[in-house]
Design a protein around this motif. Sequence first.
Motif, PDB file in Angstrom:
ATOM      1  N   PRO A  31      -4.266 -21.235  48.208  1.00  0.00           N
ATOM      2  CA  PRO A  31      -2.898 -20.714  48.058  1.00  0.00           C
ATOM      3  C   PRO A  31      -2.898 -19.208  47.821  1.00  0.00           C
ATOM      4  O   PRO A  31      -3.825 -18.657  47.220  1.00  0.00           O
ATOM      5  CB  PRO A  31      -2.372 -21.464  46.828  1.00  0.00           C
ATOM      6  N   THR A  32      -1.837 -18.571  48.256  1.00  0.00           N
ATOM      7  CA  THR A  32      -1.710 -17.122  48.102  1.00  0.00           C
ATOM      8  C   THR A  32      -1.867 -16.699  46.650  1.00  0.00           C
ATOM      9  O   THR A  32      -2.561 -15.722  46.340  1.00  0.00           O
ATOM     10  CB  THR A  32      -0.341 -16.652  48.633  1.00  0.00           C
ATOM     11  N   GLU A  33      -1.241 -17.437  45.742  1.00  0.00           N
ATOM     12  CA  GLU A  33      -1.259 -17.023  44.338  1.00  0.00           C
ATOM     13  C   GLU A  33      -2.666 -17.078  43.744  1.00  0.00           C
ATOM     14  O   GLU A  33      -2.997 -16.284  42.858  1.00  0.00           O
ATOM     15  CB  GLU A  33      -0.297 -17.879  43.507  1.00  0.00           C
ATOM     16  N   ILE A  34      -3.509 -17.994  44.230  1.00  0.00           N
ATOM     17  CA  ILE A  34      -4.885 -18.074  43.729  1.00  0.00           C
ATOM     18  C   ILE A  34      -5.693 -16.877  44.232  1.00  0.00           C
ATOM     19  O   ILE A  34      -6.452 -16.250  43.474  1.00  0.00           O
ATOM     20  CB  ILE A  34      -5.546 -19.391  44.162  1.00  0.00           C
ATOM     21  N   LYS A  35      -5.541 -16.532  45.512  1.00  0.00           N
ATOM     22  CA  LYS A  35      -6.248 -15.367  46.056  1.00  0.00           C
ATOM     23  C   LYS A  35      -5.789 -14.088  45.362  1.00  0.00           C
ATOM     24  O   LYS A  35      -6.616 -13.213  45.033  1.00  0.00           O
ATOM     25  CB  LYS A  35      -6.021 -15.278  47.567  1.00  0.00           C
ATOM     26  N   ALA A  36      -4.478 -13.982  45.118  1.00  0.00           N
ATOM     27  CA  ALA A  36      -3.954 -12.791  44.442  1.00  0.00           C
ATOM     28  C   ALA A  36      -4.483 -12.697  43.015  1.00  0.00           C
ATOM     29  O   ALA A  36      -4.827 -11.611  42.524  1.00  0.00           O
ATOM     30  CB  ALA A  36      -2.430 -12.819  44.446  1.00  0.00           C
ATOM     31  N   ALA A  37      -4.571 -13.840  42.344  1.00  0.00           N
ATOM     32  CA  ALA A  37      -5.085 -13.851  40.965  1.00  0.00           C
ATOM     33  C   ALA A  37      -6.544 -13.424  40.934  1.00  0.00           C
ATOM     34  O   ALA A  37      -6.979 -12.730  39.999  1.00  0.00           O
ATOM     35  CB  ALA A  37      -4.919 -15.243  40.358  1.00  0.00           C
ATOM     36  N   ALA A  38      -7.312 -13.823  41.946  1.00  0.00           N
ATOM     37  CA  ALA A  38      -8.721 -13.422  42.005  1.00  0.00           C
ATOM     38  C   ALA A  38      -8.847 -11.913  42.132  1.00  0.00           C
ATOM     39  O   ALA A  38      -9.711 -11.287  41.488  1.00  0.00           O
ATOM     40  CB  ALA A  38      -9.417 -14.117  43.175  1.00  0.00           C
ATOM     41  N   LEU A  39      -7.998 -11.301  42.954  1.00  0.00           N
ATOM     42  CA  LEU A  39      -8.050  -9.843  43.107  1.00  0.00           C
ATOM     43  C   LEU A  39      -7.615  -9.138  41.830  1.00  0.00           C
ATOM     44  O   LEU A  39      -8.196  -8.108  41.450  1.00  0.00           O
ATOM     45  CB  LEU A  39      -7.177  -9.405  44.281  1.00  0.00           C
ATOM     46  N   ALA A  40      -6.584  -9.664  41.173  1.00  0.00           N
ATOM     47  CA  ALA A  40      -6.135  -9.062  39.915  1.00  0.00           C
ATOM     48  C   ALA A  40      -7.236  -9.150  38.858  1.00  0.00           C
ATOM     49  O   ALA A  40      -7.473  -8.194  38.101  1.00  0.00           O
ATOM     50  CB  ALA A  40      -4.865  -9.750  39.429  1.00  0.00           C
ATOM     51  N   ALA A  41      -7.924 -10.288  38.817  1.00  0.00           N
ATOM     52  CA  ALA A  41      -9.020 -10.441  37.853  1.00  0.00           C
ATOM     53  C   ALA A  41     -10.175  -9.514  38.201  1.00  0.00           C
ATOM     54  O   ALA A  41     -10.826  -8.951  37.307  1.00  0.00           O
ATOM     55  CB  ALA A  41      -9.489 -11.896  37.841  1.00  0.00           C
ATOM     56  N   ALA A  42     -10.442  -9.329  39.485  1.00  0.00           N
ATOM     57  CA  ALA A  42     -11.504  -8.409  39.904  1.00  0.00           C
ATOM     58  C   ALA A  42     -11.148  -6.975  39.536  1.00  0.00           C
ATOM     59  O   ALA A  42     -12.010  -6.199  39.097  1.00  0.00           O
ATOM     60  CB  ALA A  42     -11.742  -8.529  41.406  1.00  0.00           C
ATOM     61  N   ALA A  43      -9.887  -6.608  39.705  1.00  0.00           N
ATOM     62  CA  ALA A  43      -9.446  -5.263  39.327  1.00  0.00           C
ATOM     63  C   ALA A  43      -9.638  -5.030  37.835  1.00  0.00           C
ATOM     64  O   ALA A  43     -10.104  -3.961  37.407  1.00  0.00           O
ATOM     65  CB  ALA A  43      -7.982  -5.060  39.719  1.00  0.00           C
ATOM     66  N   ALA A  44      -9.301  -6.032  37.045  1.00  0.00           N
ATOM     67  CA  ALA A  44      -9.487  -5.909  35.591  1.00  0.00           C
ATOM     68  C   ALA A  44     -10.969  -5.785  35.250  1.00  0.00           C
ATOM     69  O   ALA A  44     -11.357  -4.982  34.383  1.00  0.00           O
ATOM     70  CB  ALA A  44      -8.877  -7.126  34.894  1.00  0.00           C
ATOM     71  N   ALA A  45     -11.805  -6.554  35.944  1.00  0.00           N
ATOM     72  CA  ALA A  45     -13.247  -6.486  35.687  1.00  0.00           C
ATOM     73  C   ALA A  45     -13.811  -5.121  36.059  1.00  0.00           C
ATOM     74  O   ALA A  45     -14.702  -4.597  35.378  1.00  0.00           O
ATOM     75  CB  ALA A  45     -13.958  -7.594  36.461  1.00  0.00           C
ATOM     76  N   ARG A  47     -12.163  -2.254  35.946  1.00  0.00           N
ATOM     77  CA  ARG A  47     -11.752  -1.315  34.892  1.00  0.00           C
ATOM     78  C   ARG A  47     -12.622  -1.492  33.644  1.00  0.00           C
ATOM     79  O   ARG A  47     -13.050  -0.507  33.034  1.00  0.00           O
ATOM     80  CB  ARG A  47     -10.277  -1.520  34.551  1.00  0.00           C
ATOM     81  N   GLU A  48     -12.878  -2.738  33.282  1.00  0.00           N
ATOM     82  CA  GLU A  48     -13.703  -2.990  32.103  1.00  0.00           C
ATOM     83  C   GLU A  48     -15.144  -2.540  32.302  1.00  0.00           C
ATOM     84  O   GLU A  48     -15.847  -2.241  31.327  1.00  0.00           O
ATOM     85  CB  GLU A  48     -13.669  -4.489  31.782  1.00  0.00           C
ATOM     86  N   SER A  49     -15.572  -2.475  33.551  1.00  0.00           N
ATOM     87  CA  SER A  49     -16.961  -2.101  33.857  1.00  0.00           C
ATOM     88  C   SER A  49     -17.101  -0.637  34.260  1.00  0.00           C
ATOM     89  O   SER A  49     -18.132  -0.249  34.821  1.00  0.00           O
ATOM     90  CB  SER A  49     -17.482  -2.993  34.995  1.00  0.00           C
ATOM     91  N   THR A  50     -16.082   0.174  33.979  1.00  0.00           N
ATOM     92  CA  THR A  50     -16.107   1.573  34.431  1.00  0.00           C
ATOM     93  C   THR A  50     -17.381   2.289  33.995  1.00  0.00           C
ATOM     94  O   THR A  50     -18.035   2.967  34.800  1.00  0.00           O
ATOM     95  CB  THR A  50     -14.871   2.327  33.907  1.00  0.00           C
ATOM     96  N   ASP A  51     -17.765   2.153  32.745  1.00  0.00           N
ATOM     97  CA  ASP A  51     -18.961   2.853  32.259  1.00  0.00           C
ATOM     98  C   ASP A  51     -20.211   2.378  32.999  1.00  0.00           C
ATOM     99  O   ASP A  51     -21.074   3.188  33.373  1.00  0.00           O
ATOM    100  CB  ASP A  51     -19.127   2.642  30.755  1.00  0.00           C
ATOM    101  N   ALA A  52     -20.314   1.067  33.199  1.00  0.00           N
ATOM    102  CA  ALA A  52     -21.487   0.522  33.895  1.00  0.00           C
ATOM    103  C   ALA A  52     -21.517   0.974  35.353  1.00  0.00           C
ATOM    104  O   ALA A  52     -22.584   1.290  35.897  1.00  0.00           O
ATOM    105  CB  ALA A  52     -21.480  -1.006  33.818  1.00  0.00           C
ATOM    106  N   ILE A  53     -20.344   1.021  35.980  1.00  0.00           N
ATOM    107  CA  ILE A  53     -20.288   1.463  37.381  1.00  0.00           C
ATOM    108  C   ILE A  53     -20.637   2.939  37.486  1.00  0.00           C
ATOM    109  O   ILE A  53     -21.381   3.357  38.385  1.00  0.00           O
ATOM    110  CB  ILE A  53     -18.890   1.173  37.974  1.00  0.00           C
TER     111      ILE A  53
END
Length: 422
Positions: A31-45, A47-53
């Motif tokens: 479903p669209t909402e599941i794919k969108a949620a995966a991208l939103a979670a990846a975006a958050a990850a 941001r949280e990993s900025t120092d490591a990246i």
Amino acid sequence: MTEAAPIDPEALIIEMGRRARSAAAKLALAPTEIKAAALAAAAAAIRESTDAILSANGEDMARGTANGLSAAMLDRLKLTPERIEGIAAGLEAVSRLRDPVGQEIDRDTRPNGLILSRVRVPLGVVGIIYESRPNVTADAGGLAMMAGNAAILRGGSEARSSNRAIHQALQQGLAASGLPEDAIQLVPVSDRAAVGAMLAASGLIDIIVPRGGKSLVARVQAEAKVPVLAHLDGIVHLYIDKAAEPEMARTIALNAKMRRTGICGATETLLIDRAFADPAPILSAIVDAGCELRGTEEIRAIEPRAVAATAEDWDTEYLDAILSATLVDGVEGAMTHIATHGSHHTDAIVTQDEATAERFLNEVDSAIVAWNASTQFADGGEFGLGAEIGIATGRLHARGPVALEGLTTYKWRVKGTGQVRP
């Protein structure tokens, strides 16, 4: 202690392709909402990993500097907090786009009562081969997944640490949403044989998208046994017409060349109408900005700091602070030059004459044509596509910035009520 056995690139790609094919079957129905949620979670990850990246990117930058990468290549490789935020925001932008999967393109009812419709479906497994730019890991992986495709990413060795750090965040997003982590895979080896294995993976990979220098793209186009979506050169032209507003022309020319010189939408050749009143301020501003100007005798007479252009300059994508320039006889001369030396990528005209502009827009055979705008807008994000997996200059399937819709194909659906063919 025994050493680990060397990885067989062909066997590796076959195994990755099989896992990707399985993941693609699940993504096609997600479903669209599941794919969108995966991208939103990846975006958050991300941001949280900025120092490591940033730390991983620092390793790549140090290695690239030691290996003598050009300034343009280092600029493409470099990540900053702002660029990392841009990567995360790009994923979120894609998550908000209209999902093309299942979209009905058209519908028709035949005289015999059959109802025919065309519906968008994912391509399947997309292989992306790219150099330098770590952001492609997120852009390509996110776009492919949102369009219902699995992605196999093979980044350049110069960005391996950055790519791994970004890929890890993407995997976190997939896992958090219950989607298969095999939906976005990163080839774990730098062996060039892995590229050859991807190009030969017919039946496992459905399409290849190369992002990188001319030698990479040329190799992919020459060797691939699966369809390729790409552009070979970005020989981009900006034409200043006699009816151009002078200050607009100067501002656009400066931005089109110097905003970022290492991107494929950067202007490489400046064409100026011989009837344009005063080219000097435009040429002077470009040289003052630190650009090497290569011009004809006429150009050098106007701007003495220019150096002599050679025949090769008109066919060169510099991706650097270098610009070739010549005077032409009106829009006809400009279009003739573009037809002779262009690469069908992006070409622009600056003019206040609407009829001249419409002729340029209609007759120049490029994937992107622009009027009174910088060529640096040749970008999926600027086109409202969220991001792009690449720019295509061919004539089949997709052209220009390729995003969600370009990563789908379609199938015919036929609904009957018992009809048989006479």
